[in-house]
Structure formats: C-alpha cells, structure tokens
Design a protein around this motif. Structure first.
Motif, PDB file in Angstrom:
ATOM      1  N   UNK A 102      49.446  -7.936  17.008  1.00  5.30           N
ATOM      2  CA  UNK A 102      50.522  -7.882  17.995  1.00  5.30           C
ATOM      3  C   UNK A 102      51.090  -9.273  18.198  1.00  5.30           C
ATOM      4  N   UNK A 103      52.419  -9.357  18.189  1.00  2.07           N
ATOM      5  CA  UNK A 103      53.109 -10.618  18.480  1.00  2.07           C
ATOM      6  C   UNK A 103      54.124 -10.329  19.575  1.00  2.07           C
ATOM      7  N   UNK A 104      54.179 -11.198  20.566  1.00  2.00           N
ATOM      8  CA  UNK A 104      55.127 -11.067  21.665  1.00  2.00           C
ATOM      9  C   UNK A 104      56.509 -11.486  21.164  1.00  2.00           C
ATOM     10  N   UNK A 105      57.371 -10.490  20.931  1.00  2.00           N
ATOM     11  CA  UNK A 105      58.696 -10.775  20.376  1.00  2.00           C
ATOM     12  C   UNK A 105      59.575 -11.578  21.324  1.00  2.00           C
ATOM     13  N   UNK A 106      59.300 -11.506  22.626  1.00  2.00           N
ATOM     14  CA  UNK A 106      60.104 -12.277  23.587  1.00  2.00           C
ATOM     15  C   UNK A 106      59.811 -13.770  23.477  1.00  2.00           C
ATOM     16  N   UNK A 107      58.714 -14.130  22.803  1.00  2.00           N
ATOM     17  CA  UNK A 107      58.339 -15.542  22.655  1.00  2.00           C
ATOM     18  C   UNK A 107      58.568 -16.073  21.242  1.00  2.00           C
ATOM     19  N   UNK A 108      59.214 -15.276  20.380  1.00  2.00           N
ATOM     20  CA  UNK A 108      59.522 -15.758  19.033  1.00  2.00           C
ATOM     21  C   UNK A 108      60.623 -16.798  19.136  1.00  2.00           C
ATOM     22  N   UNK A 109      60.358 -17.963  18.552  1.00  2.00           N
ATOM     23  CA  UNK A 109      61.301 -19.076  18.605  1.00  2.00           C
ATOM     24  C   UNK A 109      62.098 -19.112  17.313  1.00  2.00           C
ATOM     25  N   UNK A 110      63.320 -19.695  17.360  1.00  2.00           N
ATOM     26  CA  UNK A 110      64.087 -19.823  16.118  1.00  2.00           C
ATOM     27  C   UNK A 110      63.339 -20.708  15.129  1.00  2.00           C
ATOM     28  N   UNK A 111      63.558 -20.486  13.829  1.00  2.00           N
ATOM     29  CA  UNK A 111      62.882 -21.339  12.842  1.00  2.00           C
ATOM     30  C   UNK A 111      63.365 -22.781  12.989  1.00  2.00           C
ATOM     31  N   UNK A 112      62.467 -23.751  12.775  1.00  2.00           N
ATOM     32  CA  UNK A 112      62.884 -25.152  12.873  1.00  2.00           C
ATOM     33  C   UNK A 112      63.912 -25.473  11.797  1.00  2.00           C
ATOM     34  N   UNK A 113      64.880 -26.290  12.139  1.00  2.00           N
ATOM     35  CA  UNK A 113      65.928 -26.633  11.168  1.00  2.00           C
ATOM     36  C   UNK A 113      65.737 -28.045  10.631  1.00  2.00           C
ATOM     37  N   UNK A 114      64.516 -28.557  10.736  1.00  2.00           N
ATOM     38  CA  UNK A 114      64.244 -29.921  10.279  1.00  2.00           C
ATOM     39  C   UNK A 114      63.852 -29.965   8.816  1.00  2.00           C
ATOM     40  N   UNK A 115      63.923 -28.832   8.145  1.00  2.00           N
ATOM     41  CA  UNK A 115      63.490 -28.791   6.745  1.00  2.00           C
ATOM     42  C   UNK A 115      61.994 -28.590   6.714  1.00  2.00           C
ATOM     43  N   UNK A 116      61.537 -28.074   5.648  1.00  2.00           N
ATOM     44  CA  UNK A 116      60.110 -27.814   5.525  1.00  2.00           C
ATOM     45  C   UNK A 116      59.825 -27.388   4.115  1.00  2.00           C
ATOM     46  N   UNK A 117      58.657 -26.760   3.949  1.00  2.00           N
ATOM     47  CA  UNK A 117      58.259 -26.358   2.603  1.00  2.00           C
ATOM     48  C   UNK A 117      58.900 -25.041   2.189  1.00  2.00           C
ATOM     49  N   UNK A 118      59.574 -24.355   3.090  1.00  2.00           N
ATOM     50  CA  UNK A 118      60.180 -23.086   2.757  1.00  2.00           C
ATOM     51  C   UNK A 118      61.622 -23.086   3.254  1.00  2.00           C
ATOM     52  N   UNK A 119      62.385 -22.130   2.752  1.00  2.00           N
ATOM     53  CA  UNK A 119      63.794 -22.023   3.126  1.00  2.00           C
ATOM     54  C   UNK A 119      63.892 -21.331   4.479  1.00  2.00           C
ATOM     55  N   UNK A 120      64.382 -22.037   5.489  1.00  2.00           N
ATOM     56  CA  UNK A 120      64.425 -21.465   6.834  1.00  2.00           C
ATOM     57  C   UNK A 120      65.459 -20.359   6.971  1.00  2.00           C
ATOM     58  N   UNK A 121      66.415 -20.266   6.040  1.00  2.00           N
ATOM     59  CA  UNK A 121      67.397 -19.183   6.160  1.00  2.00           C
ATOM     60  C   UNK A 121      66.782 -17.816   5.862  1.00  2.00           C
ATOM     61  N   UNK A 122      65.561 -17.762   5.350  1.00  2.00           N
ATOM     62  CA  UNK A 122      64.876 -16.502   5.110  1.00  2.00           C
ATOM     63  C   UNK A 122      63.992 -16.091   6.296  1.00  2.00           C
ATOM     64  N   UNK A 123      64.001 -16.882   7.345  1.00  2.00           N
ATOM     65  CA  UNK A 123      63.077 -16.660   8.447  1.00  2.00           C
ATOM     66  C   UNK A 123      63.791 -16.164   9.694  1.00  2.00           C
ATOM     67  N   UNK A 124      63.166 -15.211  10.381  1.00  2.00           N
ATOM     68  CA  UNK A 124      63.716 -14.709  11.637  1.00  2.00           C
ATOM     69  C   UNK A 124      63.279 -15.595  12.788  1.00  2.00           C
TER      70      UNK A 124
END
Length: 162
Positions: A102-124
């Motif tokens: 179970x994950x609290x959907x009201x607490x899901x934060x936007x993906x960080x836009x600082x770059x990382x090891x994965x493409x953030x445009x694929x993340x909710x």
C-alpha cells in the motif's frame, strides 16, 4: 486523509519501482524470448502465454541502465498498458519483484527534475513505503513509442514460434 492504493514493487539497479496493481495481469519466471528483427533496443522480443503473444520490454534498457544477465530472481511482469483508446498487454523484465504494498497516493511527490540515473519523464512520482522511496512508473508515458506499437502489432499479427 490517506488515499491508499496497491502497487507491485520491483527492483531495478538497486532502486525500488512501483506499478499500480490495477495494471498487473501476472508475474512470470524468466523464459526464452523469441527475438524480433529490426526492433528497438529495449524491445527484446515476444513470448507466448497461453496462446497470446506479448511484446517484452527490457526496463533496464528503456531507462538507459546497463543490461545485466538474468538471474533466478528475474521476472517478466505482464501488464495492461493504456495506449490511446485501449489496453495493450506488454511484458516488462525486472531484476526482481518484491511485493504488493500500500502506498498513500496523496503523498506521492512529483519526480525530481535534477536529473538522475533514469528518465524522469517516464515517472508519475515518488511514493514512500516506511522510510524507503518507491519510484512510480507512468506506464502510458513509458510506452509512448510508435516504434514499440508498430513492432508489437506487426509481431502480434504473426504466430509466435515456440
């Protein structure tokens, strides 16, 4: 107020990712995959599951992570992916599957836009399970690829060799 929803958590390159359980059809052990000629790098081929063919996507390649050999923990997750006006069955290769949580959907934060090891445009977004972060996939954006749809639909029109 907590808005709990269930997510299948899976491992990729020492990170924990989540996929809404609503999209999960089944989880399979790794098996031989029939290659498709001229397919994009991330589309490793097709498998047959009880008479239906499914394109198989290597999540590591799709996320620009290095490929690794399959292990006993490697799984193929068959998902219903929203594409335009319908759901399309697609298999994804993950390093391992952890659990449904179970994950609290009201607490899901936007993906960080600082770059990382994965493409953030694929993340909710990024959810939390206890003190750990769970990176939530946006399946529609992950699969927005005309190459995938054209290749998969062409392959699905032909019988898959066992």
């Amino acid at each position: 107020m907590a808005e709990l929803a269930q997510y299948l958590t899976l491992g990729l390159a020492d990170e924990t990712f989540g996929i809404s359980i609503r999209n999960v059809r089944e989880i399979l052990d790794i098996r031989p995959i029939s290659r498709l000629p001229h397919a994009p790098d991330f589309l490793v081929g097709m498998i047959d599951v009880r008479g239906s063919g499914y394109p198989i996507v290597d999540l590591r390649t799709k996320l620009d992570l290095p490929r690794v050999p399959a292990t006993e923990a490697t799984r193929i997750i068959i998902l219903d992916v929203p594409m335009e006006d319908r759901l399309v069955g697609v298999g994804f290769i993950a390093d391992c599957v952890f659990e449904v949580t179970d994950i609290d959907e009201s607490r899901i934060e936007p993906p960080p836009s600082v770059g990382g090891r994965w493409k953030s445009d694929y993340l909710a977004g990024v959810g939390r399970k206890g003190d750990k972060f769970v990176i939530i996939f946006d399946l529609r954006r992950l699969m927005l690829s005309t190459d995938l749809m054209q290749t998969a639909e062409a392959a699905l029109a032909k019988p898959v060799a066992a």
